[in-house]
Write an enzyme that holds these catalytic residues in place. Structure first.
Site, short mmCIF file in Angstrom:
data_model
loop_
_atom_site.label_atom_id
_atom_site.label_comp_id
_atom_site.label_asym_id
_atom_site.label_seq_id
_atom_site.Cartn_x
_atom_site.Cartn_y
_atom_site.Cartn_z
N ARG A 66 0.86 -1.18 0.00
CA ARG A 66 0.00 0.00 0.00
C ARG A 66 0.90 1.24 0.00
O ARG A 66 1.98 1.23 0.61
CB ARG A 66 -0.90 0.05 1.26
CG ARG A 66 -2.03 -0.97 1.28
CD ARG A 66 -3.11 -0.66 0.23
NE ARG A 66 -4.24 -1.56 0.33
CZ ARG A 66 -4.43 -2.65 -0.42
NH1 ARG A 66 -3.55 -3.00 -1.34
NH2 ARG A 66 -5.52 -3.39 -0.27
N HIS A 119 -1.64 -0.26 -9.74
CA HIS A 119 -2.21 -1.20 -8.77
C HIS A 119 -2.72 -2.48 -9.47
O HIS A 119 -3.90 -2.83 -9.40
CB HIS A 119 -3.35 -0.53 -7.97
CG HIS A 119 -3.67 -1.23 -6.68
ND1 HIS A 119 -3.93 -0.56 -5.50
CD2 HIS A 119 -3.77 -2.55 -6.36
CE1 HIS A 119 -4.17 -1.43 -4.53
NE2 HIS A 119 -4.08 -2.65 -5.03
P1 NDP Z 1 -0.94 -11.54 5.31
O1 NDP Z 1 -1.81 -11.01 6.38
O2 NDP Z 1 -1.02 -12.99 4.95
O3 NDP Z 1 0.60 -11.25 5.69
C1 NDP Z 1 1.00 -10.06 6.30
C2 NDP Z 1 2.46 -10.20 6.72
O4 NDP Z 1 2.91 -8.93 7.22
C3 NDP Z 1 2.65 -11.21 7.88
O5 NDP Z 1 3.86 -11.92 7.71
C4 NDP Z 1 2.75 -10.29 9.10
O6 NDP Z 1 3.51 -10.81 10.18
C5 NDP Z 1 3.47 -9.11 8.51
N1 NDP Z 1 3.27 -7.91 9.33
C6 NDP Z 1 2.10 -7.28 9.61
N2 NDP Z 1 2.32 -6.22 10.43
C7 NDP Z 1 3.65 -6.23 10.69
C8 NDP Z 1 4.47 -5.40 11.48
N3 NDP Z 1 3.99 -4.37 12.18
N4 NDP Z 1 5.79 -5.68 11.53
C9 NDP Z 1 6.31 -6.73 10.85
N5 NDP Z 1 5.56 -7.56 10.06
C10 NDP Z 1 4.24 -7.30 10.00
O7 NDP Z 1 -1.19 -10.62 4.03
P2 NDP Z 1 -1.03 -10.99 2.48
O8 NDP Z 1 0.31 -11.58 2.26
O9 NDP Z 1 -2.22 -11.72 1.97
O10 NDP Z 1 -1.11 -9.51 1.83
C11 NDP Z 1 -0.20 -8.50 2.19
C12 NDP Z 1 -0.68 -7.16 1.67
O11 NDP Z 1 -0.52 -7.09 0.25
C13 NDP Z 1 -2.17 -6.85 1.87
O12 NDP Z 1 -2.42 -6.39 3.18
C14 NDP Z 1 -2.44 -5.80 0.82
O13 NDP Z 1 -2.26 -4.51 1.35
C15 NDP Z 1 -1.36 -6.04 -0.23
N6 NDP Z 1 -1.95 -6.47 -1.51
C16 NDP Z 1 -1.67 -5.72 -2.63
C17 NDP Z 1 -2.19 -6.10 -3.85
C18 NDP Z 1 -1.84 -5.34 -5.08
O14 NDP Z 1 -2.40 -5.58 -6.15
N7 NDP Z 1 -0.91 -4.40 -5.04
C19 NDP Z 1 -3.04 -7.28 -3.99
C20 NDP Z 1 -3.23 -8.02 -2.76
C21 NDP Z 1 -2.70 -7.60 -1.57
P3 NDP Z 1 3.08 -12.18 10.94
O15 NDP Z 1 3.49 -13.26 9.98
O16 NDP Z 1 3.87 -12.18 12.18
O17 NDP Z 1 1.59 -12.08 11.14
C1 OXD Z 2 -6.12 -6.32 -2.38
C2 OXD Z 2 -5.75 -5.45 -3.47
O1 OXD Z 2 -5.85 -5.96 -1.25
O2 OXD Z 2 -6.26 -5.63 -4.59
O3 OXD Z 2 -6.65 -7.41 -2.65
O4 OXD Z 2 -4.92 -4.54 -3.31
#
Ligand code: NDP
Ligand code: OXD
Length: 306
Positions: A221, A269
């Site tokens: 993001r 995006h």
């Molecule tokens: P998940 O919830 O599966 O994974 C999030 C990861 O981030 C976990 O490993 C988590 O740690 C870590 N994390 C969260 N907060 C912190 C912190 N404060 N410090 C360190 N590590 C942290 O999410 P996804 O992998 O499914 O998706 C990730 C992001 O990708 C989404 O939230 C979204 O914003 C973005 N996205 C973007 C898209 C695009 O088209 N550009 C499409 C889809 C998603 P822990 O393992 O310890 O919980």
């Molecule tokens: C999502 C995205 O979060 O599209 O799925 O960014």
């Protein structure tokens, strides 16, 4: 079973039809302020009014992986918020990151620019050991990307909130290990959710701890990056470049310097697009599991914000 559906988009009707096909036993109707009370909501960026009016929901299914917009709403504690897990996004994210990584490390962007000028000029080859890739966020998407990058032979490090073990990845966890993670990274891939803890995390202080000549790929993001700090570090030469798919304001405003910076690649995006049939099939199967009293994955922890 009733499902209230909200998606403010020209493609909304076709997506709702896909949900109906997946769940023929359900009555799915677009949400209005006078909708009958439903058991579940399936929505992208719904208004607070939906949650206020739908007082009998067991769960709201987000048509996406990121729940940052939903976290800004008031959610009754009885309503589970469920996000998409992968649903076809992992492989797209892996394509996107590997493409950006290889374009930079193999200098394909340089060769493309040369070819446009009809210039035959070889540059010295680069060793991938000199390009350790650091993945911030080792969740569903981060782990998928880590495996893809690893198979191209790059050293991979990862950073998450809690301790993780991921095959072939040197894992760091928590704020106390952030500096070591950054110092071990030459190509930074951001796959963290946007939460109060991660907002503005990629600022001058953190980005300047990356290895010299670092490259930034943000597919999470826009609010995680302080744009002016990124630009200043590109201009100072500490950062070699960036590939950015997400921005604080989307669409990225025409006057934003990212559009014109010679070492910034912008995409709108699209790094991992939500796929209609995969997403609706996943949501339908989770609804069936909940109805059968079975556990599901992807339930958001409101206290963590993701
Ligand atoms: P998940 O919830 O599966 O994974 C999030 C990861 O981030 C976990 O490993 C988590 O740690 C870590 N994390 C969260 N907060 C912190 C912190 N404060 N410090 C360190 N590590 C942290 O999410 P996804 O992998 O499914 O998706 C990730 C992001 O990708 C989404 O939230 C979204 O914003 C973005 N996205 C973007 C898209 C695009 O088209 N550009 C499409 C889809 C998603 P822990 O393992 O310890 O919980
Ligand atoms: C999502 C995205 O979060 O599209 O799925 O960014």
């Amino acid at each position: 079973m009733r499902i209230s559906y909200y998606y403010d988009s020209p493609i909304a009707a076709r997506w709702m039809q896909a949900l109906c096909e997946q769940l023929p036993e359900a009555q799915v109707t677009p949400w209005t302020p006078h909708s009958p009370l439903a058991d579940y909501a399936v929505a992208w960026a719904p208004p607070q009014a939906l949650l206020d009016q739908q007082t009998r929901l067991k769960a709201l299914f987000n048509i996406g992986a990121g729940v940052d917009k939903l976290m800004q709403l008031r959610f009754p504690p009885s309503v589970a918020l469920v996000r998409l897990d992968d649903a076809g996004m992992g492989v797209q994210m892996a394509d996107y990151v590997c493409h950006a990584l290889l374009r930079h490390m193999r200098q394909f962007d340089v060769y493309e620019a040369q070819a446009r000028k009809g210039q035959w000029l070889q540059h010295a080859g680069r060793a991938r050991a000199q390009y350790p890739v650091g993945i911030m966020g080792l969740g569903v998407l981060g782990q998928r990307v880590a495996q893809a990058v690893r198979h191209f032979g790059f050293p991979v490090v990862g950073w998450s909130r809690g301790a993780r073990e991921v095959e072939g990845v040197r894992c760091f966890a928590g704020t106390e290990s952030l500096d070591d993670f950054l110092a071990s990274t030459r190509v930074l891939v951001c796959l963290l959710p946007w939460t109060p803890d991660t907002e503005n995390l990629l600022c001058h202080a953190t980005l300047s701890k990356l290895q010299p000549g670092a490259y930034v790929i943000n597919v999470a993001r826009g609010h995680l990056v302080v744009d002016d700090d990124l630009l200043a570090l590109l201009d100072s030469g500490h950062l070699a470049g960036a590939t950015l798919d997400v921005f604080r304001t989307e669409p990225l405003p025409a006057e934003h310097p990212f559009w014109r910076h010679p070492r910034v690649h912008v995409t709108p995006h699209v790094s991992a697009q939500t796929l209609r049939d995969e997403s609706m099939a996943q949501i339908a199967s989770k609804i069936r599991a909940l109805e059968a009293g079975q556990p599901i994955t992807g339930v958001v922890d409101a206290a963590r914000g993701y």
